[in-house]
Design a protein around this motif. Structure first.
Motif, mmCIF file in Angstrom:
data_model
loop_
_atom_site.group_PDB
_atom_site.id
_atom_site.type_symbol
_atom_site.label_atom_id
_atom_site.label_comp_id
_atom_site.label_asym_id
_atom_site.label_seq_id
_atom_site.Cartn_x
_atom_site.Cartn_y
_atom_site.Cartn_z
ATOM 1 N N GLN B 10 -23.230 -18.881 11.043
ATOM 2 C CA GLN B 10 -22.022 -19.670 10.796
ATOM 3 C C GLN B 10 -21.512 -20.259 12.102
ATOM 4 O O GLN B 10 -21.598 -19.638 13.158
ATOM 5 N N VAL B 11 -21.017 -21.489 12.003
ATOM 6 C CA VAL B 11 -20.377 -22.172 13.124
ATOM 7 C C VAL B 11 -18.991 -22.599 12.664
ATOM 8 O O VAL B 11 -18.856 -23.212 11.597
ATOM 9 N N ASN B 12 -17.992 -22.270 13.456
ATOM 10 C CA ASN B 12 -16.612 -22.628 13.128
ATOM 11 C C ASN B 12 -16.079 -23.584 14.192
ATOM 12 O O ASN B 12 -16.173 -23.295 15.390
ATOM 13 N N VAL B 13 -15.542 -24.713 13.764
ATOM 14 C CA VAL B 13 -14.951 -25.668 14.695
ATOM 15 C C VAL B 13 -13.659 -26.214 14.094
ATOM 16 O O VAL B 13 -13.469 -26.201 12.870
ATOM 17 N N ALA B 14 -12.795 -26.695 14.948
ATOM 18 C CA ALA B 14 -11.561 -27.331 14.492
ATOM 19 C C ALA B 14 -11.810 -28.821 14.300
ATOM 20 O O ALA B 14 -12.626 -29.434 15.007
ATOM 21 N N GLU B 15 -11.136 -29.374 13.324
ATOM 22 C CA GLU B 15 -11.277 -30.808 13.050
ATOM 23 C C GLU B 15 -10.980 -31.608 14.315
ATOM 24 O O GLU B 15 -10.023 -31.333 15.032
ATOM 25 N N GLY B 16 -11.831 -32.601 14.551
ATOM 26 C CA GLY B 16 -11.658 -33.451 15.716
ATOM 27 C C GLY B 16 -12.446 -32.985 16.931
ATOM 28 O O GLY B 16 -12.665 -33.764 17.871
ATOM 29 N N ASN B 17 -12.886 -31.740 16.913
ATOM 30 C CA ASN B 17 -13.685 -31.221 18.025
ATOM 31 C C ASN B 17 -15.156 -31.545 17.810
ATOM 32 O O ASN B 17 -15.599 -31.721 16.666
ATOM 33 N N PRO B 18 -15.931 -31.566 18.891
ATOM 34 C CA PRO B 18 -17.374 -31.770 18.715
ATOM 35 C C PRO B 18 -18.016 -30.526 18.113
ATOM 36 O O PRO B 18 -17.525 -29.407 18.296
ATOM 37 N N GLY B 59 -28.159 -40.303 12.501
ATOM 38 C CA GLY B 59 -28.351 -40.200 11.071
ATOM 39 C C GLY B 59 -27.108 -40.525 10.287
ATOM 40 O O GLY B 59 -26.211 -41.213 10.761
ATOM 41 N N SER B 60 -27.049 -39.966 9.093
ATOM 42 C CA SER B 60 -25.954 -40.244 8.166
ATOM 43 C C SER B 60 -24.674 -39.531 8.601
ATOM 44 O O SER B 60 -24.717 -38.514 9.283
ATOM 45 N N TYR B 61 -23.531 -40.089 8.139
ATOM 46 C CA TYR B 61 -22.210 -39.469 8.288
ATOM 47 C C TYR B 61 -21.826 -39.205 9.745
ATOM 48 O O TYR B 61 -21.054 -38.293 10.031
ATOM 49 N N GLY B 62 -22.387 -39.954 10.680
ATOM 50 C CA GLY B 62 -22.030 -39.803 12.086
ATOM 51 C C GLY B 62 -22.753 -38.689 12.818
ATOM 52 O O GLY B 62 -22.454 -38.419 13.983
ATOM 53 N N PRO B 79 -19.773 -35.870 17.363
ATOM 54 C CA PRO B 79 -18.725 -35.917 18.400
ATOM 55 C C PRO B 79 -17.362 -35.430 17.922
ATOM 56 O O PRO B 79 -16.604 -34.837 18.689
ATOM 57 N N SER B 80 -17.051 -35.659 16.643
ATOM 58 C CA SER B 80 -15.736 -35.312 16.135
ATOM 59 C C SER B 80 -15.871 -34.810 14.699
ATOM 60 O O SER B 80 -16.175 -35.589 13.794
ATOM 61 N N ALA B 81 -15.651 -33.524 14.503
ATOM 62 C CA ALA B 81 -15.886 -32.922 13.186
ATOM 63 C C ALA B 81 -14.781 -33.281 12.193
ATOM 64 O O ALA B 81 -13.606 -33.439 12.566
ATOM 65 N N LEU B 82 -15.170 -33.368 10.927
ATOM 66 C CA LEU B 82 -14.245 -33.583 9.819
ATOM 67 C C LEU B 82 -14.268 -32.356 8.912
ATOM 68 O O LEU B 82 -15.304 -31.688 8.791
ATOM 69 N N VAL B 83 -13.139 -32.107 8.247
ATOM 70 C CA VAL B 83 -13.099 -30.990 7.294
ATOM 71 C C VAL B 83 -14.181 -31.167 6.234
ATOM 72 O O VAL B 83 -14.818 -30.202 5.794
ATOM 73 N N SER B 84 -14.427 -32.413 5.861
ATOM 74 C CA SER B 84 -15.427 -32.699 4.825
ATOM 75 C C SER B 84 -16.859 -32.440 5.286
ATOM 76 O O SER B 84 -17.787 -32.472 4.474
ATOM 77 N N ASP B 85 -17.066 -32.160 6.567
ATOM 78 C CA ASP B 85 -18.396 -31.798 7.066
ATOM 79 C C ASP B 85 -18.740 -30.350 6.744
ATOM 80 O O ASP B 85 -19.883 -29.928 6.932
ATOM 81 N N SER B 86 -17.782 -29.586 6.288
ATOM 82 C CA SER B 86 -18.027 -28.180 5.965
ATOM 83 C C SER B 86 -19.092 -28.091 4.879
ATOM 84 O O SER B 86 -18.927 -28.627 3.774
ATOM 85 N N ALA B 87 -20.180 -27.403 5.198
ATOM 86 C CA ALA B 87 -21.328 -27.328 4.281
ATOM 87 C C ALA B 87 -22.368 -26.407 4.909
ATOM 88 O O ALA B 87 -22.167 -25.850 5.982
ATOM 89 N N LEU B 88 -23.496 -26.304 4.203
ATOM 90 C CA LEU B 88 -24.637 -25.520 4.690
ATOM 91 C C LEU B 88 -25.682 -26.485 5.234
ATOM 92 O O LEU B 88 -26.079 -27.421 4.532
#
Lengths: 114, 115
Positions: B10-18, B59-62, B79-88
């Motif tokens: 698992q990788v945990n990041v805050a939105e907006g962080n790389p 690739g796709s989705y940035g 470069p900048s994570a989105l909440v919607s990137d949460s997935a496997l």
């Protein structure tokens, strides 16, 4: 077809029964793969077809598992004498041969053995 | 035989962080490398691939991934994570020098992006 189609989408079977899972690949895709994904786990490779031949069957977990492909199209994965540990999502993917092209996945068949 | 390792469950990041999701591989020939994403209750979707050429693949989705031959790695980045990137996320490899080889996947890394 427009995408990889798998049927059934869900299957509940009693322990000891045989099941047959079907995969319709994208038209023209010569390579076809079967994978198993247990709950919360990664993708476990089962078998790979190039055309109607299976050059790599190394992932089939036991002789209860078999697969065939006909007409360089539809493939069926058969599990005989199902066991509870066979419960998983079975995923099929297809691609234009091997090498550089990516594989496209179906939605999977969720198999539950009770 | 080819293999793939994704060292983080698992990788945990805050939105907006790389973000970075790690992948290392082992093949006897030239690697063909792929990243896929699986959203809850949905099938696997292709993100990007490396076959040859530039080591940085977009690739796709940035998302992008950097191929490093000396470290046998193919890390996925954004470069900048989105909440919607949460997935496997799954890394996969095929031995490009051997015909008739299957596409082998890593065990997957769950990405969780918090708002």
């Amino acid at each position: 077809g427009a995408g990889v189609s798998q049927s059934p989408s869900n299957k509940v079977t009693e322990k000891g029964k045989d099941v047959e899972l079907r995969c319709d690949p994208i038209s023209g895709h010569t390579a076809l793969y079967w994978y198993r994904q247990r709950l919360g786990q990664g993708l476990e490779f089962l078998i790979y077809f190039q055309g109607n031949s299976a050059p790599d069957k190394s992932g089939l977990p036991s002789d209860r598992f078999s697969a065939e492909r006909t007409g360089e199209s539809v493939s069926t994965l058969t599990i005989q004498r199902t066991q509870q540990e066979d419960s998983a999502v079975y995923l099929c993917a297809s691609s234009f041969g091997t090498g550089v092209t990516e594989a496209f996945f179906g939605q999977g068949t969720r198999l539950t053995v009770v | 035989a080819q293999s793939v390792a994704q060292p983080e469950d698992q990788v945990n990041v805050a939105e907006g962080n790389p973000l970075t999701v790690k992948c290392t591989y082992s093949v006897s020939g030239n690697p063909y490398l792929f990243w896929y994403v699986q959203y809850p209750n949905r099938g696997l979707q292709f993100l990007l691939k490396y076959i040859t050429g530039d080591n940085l693949v977009k690739g796709s989705y940035g998302f992008e991934a950097e191929f490093n031959k000396s470290q046998t790695s193919f890390h996925l980045k954004k470069p900048s994570a989105l909440v919607s990137d949460s997935a496997l996320y799954f890394c996969a490899v095929r031995d490009g020098d051997q015909a008739g080889t299957a596409l082998i996947f890593g065990k997957g890394t769950t990405l969780s992006v918090s708002s």
